[in-house]
Design an enzyme around this catalytic site. Structure first.
Site, PDB file in Angstrom:
ATOM      1  N   GLY A 120       0.846  -1.200   0.000  1.00 26.70           N
ATOM      2  CA  GLY A 120       0.000   0.000   0.000  1.00 26.70           C
ATOM      3  C   GLY A 120       0.874   1.239   0.000  1.00 26.70           C
ATOM      4  O   GLY A 120       0.709   2.131   0.828  1.00 26.70           O
ATOM      5  N   THR A 159       1.429   3.710  -2.267  1.00 26.17           N
ATOM      6  CA  THR A 159       1.245   4.854  -3.154  1.00 26.17           C
ATOM      7  C   THR A 159       0.448   5.993  -2.536  1.00 26.17           C
ATOM      8  O   THR A 159       0.162   6.991  -3.191  1.00 26.17           O
ATOM      9  CB  THR A 159       0.556   4.403  -4.467  1.00 26.17           C
ATOM     10  OG1 THR A 159      -0.577   3.600  -4.135  1.00 26.17           O
ATOM     11  CG2 THR A 159       1.518   3.603  -5.312  1.00 26.17           C
ATOM     12  N   ASP A 160       0.042   5.846  -1.286  1.00 25.29           N
ATOM     13  CA  ASP A 160      -0.754   6.897  -0.631  1.00 25.29           C
ATOM     14  C   ASP A 160      -0.504   6.863   0.863  1.00 25.29           C
ATOM     15  O   ASP A 160      -0.013   5.861   1.379  1.00 25.29           O
ATOM     16  CB  ASP A 160      -2.253   6.630  -0.871  1.00 25.29           C
ATOM     17  CG  ASP A 160      -2.869   7.683  -1.759  1.00 25.29           C
ATOM     18  OD1 ASP A 160      -2.493   8.850  -1.593  1.00 25.29           O
ATOM     19  OD2 ASP A 160      -3.715   7.327  -2.619  1.00 25.29           O
ATOM     20  N   ILE A 185       0.181   6.743   4.713  1.00 26.82           N
ATOM     21  CA  ILE A 185       1.308   6.348   5.567  1.00 26.82           C
ATOM     22  C   ILE A 185       2.313   5.507   4.789  1.00 26.82           C
ATOM     23  O   ILE A 185       3.522   5.675   4.920  1.00 26.82           O
ATOM     24  CB  ILE A 185       0.779   5.570   6.801  1.00 26.82           C
ATOM     25  CG1 ILE A 185      -0.171   6.461   7.614  1.00 26.82           C
ATOM     26  CG2 ILE A 185       1.926   5.104   7.690  1.00 26.82           C
ATOM     27  CD1 ILE A 185      -0.922   5.741   8.737  1.00 26.82           C
ATOM     28  N   GLY A 186       1.828   4.604   3.939  1.00 29.11           N
ATOM     29  CA  GLY A 186       2.716   3.722   3.178  1.00 29.11           C
ATOM     30  C   GLY A 186       3.651   4.510   2.274  1.00 29.11           C
ATOM     31  O   GLY A 186       4.848   4.224   2.174  1.00 29.11           O
ATOM     32  N   SER A 235      -3.226  -0.146  14.755  1.00 37.16           N
ATOM     33  CA  SER A 235      -4.033   1.055  14.977  1.00 37.16           C
ATOM     34  C   SER A 235      -4.377   1.127  16.450  1.00 37.16           C
ATOM     35  O   SER A 235      -4.427   0.099  17.134  1.00 37.16           O
ATOM     36  CB  SER A 235      -5.310   0.966  14.141  1.00 37.16           C
ATOM     37  OG  SER A 235      -6.299   1.821  14.675  1.00 37.16           O
ATOM     38  N   TYR A 253     -12.842  -4.414  12.123  1.00 40.03           N
ATOM     39  CA  TYR A 253     -11.630  -3.599  11.939  1.00 40.03           C
ATOM     40  C   TYR A 253     -10.750  -3.687  13.182  1.00 40.03           C
ATOM     41  O   TYR A 253      -9.560  -3.990  13.076  1.00 40.03           O
ATOM     42  CB  TYR A 253     -12.000  -2.135  11.638  1.00 40.03           C
ATOM     43  CG  TYR A 253     -10.772  -1.256  11.473  1.00 40.03           C
ATOM     44  CD1 TYR A 253      -9.974  -1.355  10.337  1.00 40.03           C
ATOM     45  CD2 TYR A 253     -10.395  -0.358  12.465  1.00 40.03           C
ATOM     46  CE1 TYR A 253      -8.830  -0.579  10.189  1.00 40.03           C
ATOM     47  CE2 TYR A 253      -9.255   0.429  12.318  1.00 40.03           C
ATOM     48  CZ  TYR A 253      -8.485   0.313  11.184  1.00 40.03           C
ATOM     49  OH  TYR A 253      -7.356   1.079  11.045  1.00 40.03           O
ATOM     50  N   LYS A 312      -7.053  -5.363  13.496  1.00 40.14           N
ATOM     51  CA  LYS A 312      -5.869  -4.564  13.843  1.00 40.14           C
ATOM     52  C   LYS A 312      -5.174  -5.131  15.078  1.00 40.14           C
ATOM     53  O   LYS A 312      -3.962  -4.988  15.207  1.00 40.14           O
ATOM     54  CB  LYS A 312      -6.272  -3.094  14.043  1.00 40.14           C
ATOM     55  CG  LYS A 312      -6.568  -2.394  12.725  1.00 40.14           C
ATOM     56  CD  LYS A 312      -5.288  -2.114  11.990  1.00 40.14           C
ATOM     57  CE  LYS A 312      -5.439  -2.118  10.494  1.00 40.14           C
ATOM     58  NZ  LYS A 312      -4.194  -1.831   9.791  1.00 40.14           N
TER      59      LYS A 312
HETATM   60  N1  LIG Z   1      -4.915   6.883   8.366  1.00 38.45           N
HETATM   61  C1  LIG Z   1      -5.081   6.716   9.652  1.00 38.45           C
HETATM   62  O1  LIG Z   1      -5.501   7.606  10.390  1.00 38.45           O
HETATM   63  C2  LIG Z   1      -4.732   5.391  10.298  1.00 38.45           C
HETATM   64  C3  LIG Z   1      -4.880   5.232  11.664  1.00 38.45           C
HETATM   65  C4  LIG Z   1      -4.525   4.016  12.243  1.00 38.45           C
HETATM   66  C5  LIG Z   1      -4.039   2.990  11.459  1.00 38.45           C
HETATM   67  N2  LIG Z   1      -3.927   3.154  10.119  1.00 38.45           N
HETATM   68  C6  LIG Z   1      -3.433   2.037   9.324  1.00 38.45           C
HETATM   69  O2  LIG Z   1      -2.362   2.489   8.517  1.00 38.45           O
HETATM   70  C7  LIG Z   1      -2.369   1.800   7.274  1.00 38.45           C
HETATM   71  C8  LIG Z   1      -2.352   2.803   6.121  1.00 38.45           C
HETATM   72  O3  LIG Z   1      -3.476   3.648   6.193  1.00 38.45           O
HETATM   73  P1  LIG Z   1      -3.645   4.918   5.257  1.00 38.45           P
HETATM   74  O4  LIG Z   1      -4.781   5.707   5.817  1.00 38.45           O
HETATM   75  O5  LIG Z   1      -2.326   5.572   5.056  1.00 38.45           O
HETATM   76  O6  LIG Z   1      -4.125   4.222   3.880  1.00 38.45           O
HETATM   77  P2  LIG Z   1      -4.553   4.956   2.518  1.00 38.45           P
HETATM   78  O7  LIG Z   1      -4.206   6.405   2.532  1.00 38.45           O
HETATM   79  O8  LIG Z   1      -5.955   4.574   2.265  1.00 38.45           O
HETATM   80  O9  LIG Z   1      -3.576   4.248   1.472  1.00 38.45           O
HETATM   81  C9  LIG Z   1      -3.860   3.007   1.059  1.00 38.45           C
HETATM   82  C10 LIG Z   1      -2.735   2.492   0.166  1.00 38.45           C
HETATM   83  O10 LIG Z   1      -2.922   1.099  -0.008  1.00 38.45           O
HETATM   84  C11 LIG Z   1      -3.228   0.794  -1.348  1.00 38.45           C
HETATM   85  N3  LIG Z   1      -4.312  -0.184  -1.344  1.00 38.45           N
HETATM   86  C12 LIG Z   1      -5.576  -0.011  -0.883  1.00 38.45           C
HETATM   87  N4  LIG Z   1      -6.282  -1.142  -1.043  1.00 38.45           N
HETATM   88  C13 LIG Z   1      -5.439  -2.051  -1.593  1.00 38.45           C
HETATM   89  C14 LIG Z   1      -5.587  -3.404  -2.008  1.00 38.45           C
HETATM   90  N5  LIG Z   1      -6.749  -4.054  -1.899  1.00 38.45           N
HETATM   91  N6  LIG Z   1      -4.511  -4.041  -2.521  1.00 38.45           N
HETATM   92  C15 LIG Z   1      -3.339  -3.399  -2.686  1.00 38.45           C
HETATM   93  N7  LIG Z   1      -3.138  -2.125  -2.309  1.00 38.45           N
HETATM   94  C16 LIG Z   1      -4.184  -1.455  -1.783  1.00 38.45           C
HETATM   95  C17 LIG Z   1      -3.624   2.117  -2.004  1.00 38.45           C
HETATM   96  O11 LIG Z   1      -3.297   2.165  -3.374  1.00 38.45           O
HETATM   97  P3  LIG Z   1      -4.318   1.615  -4.530  1.00 38.45           P
HETATM   98  O12 LIG Z   1      -5.643   2.258  -4.255  1.00 38.45           O
HETATM   99  O13 LIG Z   1      -3.706   1.997  -5.817  1.00 38.45           O
HETATM  100  O14 LIG Z   1      -4.360   0.126  -4.351  1.00 38.45           O
HETATM  101  C18 LIG Z   1      -2.745   3.085  -1.223  1.00 38.45           C
HETATM  102  O15 LIG Z   1      -1.441   3.100  -1.739  1.00 38.45           O
HETATM  103  C19 LIG Z   1      -3.597   0.904   7.278  1.00 38.45           C
HETATM  104  O16 LIG Z   1      -3.211  -0.397   7.649  1.00 38.45           O
HETATM  105  C20 LIG Z   1      -4.474   1.525   8.339  1.00 38.45           C
HETATM  106  O17 LIG Z   1      -5.309   0.565   8.952  1.00 38.45           O
HETATM  107  C21 LIG Z   1      -4.268   4.337   9.521  1.00 38.45           C
END
Ligand SMILES: NC(=O)c1ccc[n+]([C@@H]2O[C@H](COP(=O)([O-])OP(=O)(O)OC[C@H]3O[C@@H](n4cnc5c(N)ncnc54)[C@H](OP(=O)(O)O)[C@@H]3O)[C@@H](O)[C@H]2O)c1
Ligand SMILES: *[C@@H]1O[C@H](CO)[C@@H](O)[C@H](O)[C@H]1NC(C)=O
Length: 240
Positions: free
Chosen positions: A75, A77-78, A80-81, A206, A219, A223
């Site tokens: 993940g 491309t967007d 945290i990743g 999380s 969820y 997690k």
């Molecule tokens: N954001 C928060 O506040 C937060 C808080 C606590 C924990 N987290 C955890 O941190 C992690 C990242 O969160 P984020 O908010 O940064 O995510 P995000 O912005 O939604 O980014 C998701 C990334 O994963 C890829 N992706 C999504 N679905 C996919 C799939 N089915 N197969 C392959 N790639 C996929 C997306 O690219 P494509 O769409 O091109 O596939 C994108 O690069 C997650 O595990 C989340 O549970 C986040």
């Protein structure tokens, strides 16, 4: 009259003695609780110092030598990743980016190569695909020495919902993406790390994993599957 007042005094005296004993007992309970709070707070403070201050002093110049030349970020491309991918590239590590959209993969990989002068590889994969996708991933990373694995990809409910309101797709995404992919990625990469006795794995959990989250139970459960203790979570947030 005198007798009544005497017995009243006696009764009051007894009551006061009883409350004093109760007060002493409560004081002991209070001391124990305060002791626990003091110990917990000190531990939390010391780990914050270790993670947020001492880690900054540690030299990161030999990062690539310490862990290995390649990092996988799922993940990537967007969100945290993407930031993990960029920060690891800044330390000179080559990056394997994995996510679904080839356009985003190509764009982010080009950005990283241009900015940090490292090599990149992209693997287009949908982590909701279940068991069948891991042969392709294994093939794609064959021969690469993976020093770091960042298990970042994750899904979450669009909004809080009861179990039976969720679609089957969303349920299986939580199982396959949040739990399955993380476990299988470790399974694929860990043997080579163990063999070389170096490497690091980060699972993005999380704060919702510390207890069941009403209306988001799958969820939060998925997690908490992702980390064995809070150190994992702290470590993950510290590196990011
Ligand atoms: N954001 C928060 O506040 C937060 C808080 C606590 C924990 N987290 C955890 O941190 C992690 C990242 O969160 P984020 O908010 O940064 O995510 P995000 O912005 O939604 O980014 C998701 C990334 O994963 C890829 N992706 C999504 N679905 C996919 C799939 N089915 N197969 C392959 N790639 C996929 C997306 O690219 P494509 O769409 O091109 O596939 C994108 O690069 C997650 O595990 C989340 O549970 C986040
Ligand atoms: C990360 O996930 C793997 C696979 O489920 C697990 O074995 C490992 O203990 C997790 N790491 C932490 C720090 O919880």
């Amino acid at each position: 009259m005198a007798v009544a007042s005497d017995s009243f005094r006696l009764l009051a005296g007894e009551l006061i003695k009883k409350t004093e004993r109760l007060r002493d007992m409560l004081a002991v309970v209070g001391l124990i609780v305060m002791g626990k709070v003091a110990v917990d707070t000190s531990i939390a403070f010391l780990s914050a110092v270790r993670i947020f201050l001492l880690s900054k002093l540690r030299s990161l110049s030999n990062f690539k030598e310490k862990y290995g030349p390649w990092a996988i970020v799922t993940g990537a491309t967007d969100g945290i990743g993407k930031e993990y991918a960029r920060e690891l590239a800044r330390l000179g590590v080559n990056i394997i980016l994995m996510s679904r959209s080839i356009e985003k993969l190509t764009r982010v990989a080009q950005e990283i190569e241009a900015e940090f002068h490292v090599e990149t590889q992209v693997v287009q994969v949908d982590f909701s695909g279940g068991r069948s996708i891991f042969d392709k991933i294994s093939e794609a990373i064959r021969g690469k020495e993976i020093g770091l694995l960042v298990n970042n990809v994750g899904v979450m409910y669009e909004m809080p919902m009861e179990l039976c309101e969720l679609s089957q797709d969303v349920i299986w995404q939580h199982v396959n993406i949040n739990m399955g992919s993380l476990t299988m990625m470790c399974w694929l990469v860990l043997p080579q790390m163990l063999e070389r006795r170096r490497g690091a794995i980060v699972n993005l959990s999380s704060s919702s994993s510390v207890g069941p989250l009403p209306y988001m139970n799958i969820y939060s459960a998925s997690k908490s599957f992702e980390f064995i203790d809070l150190c994992g979570l702290l470590l993950a947030s510290a590196v990011s």
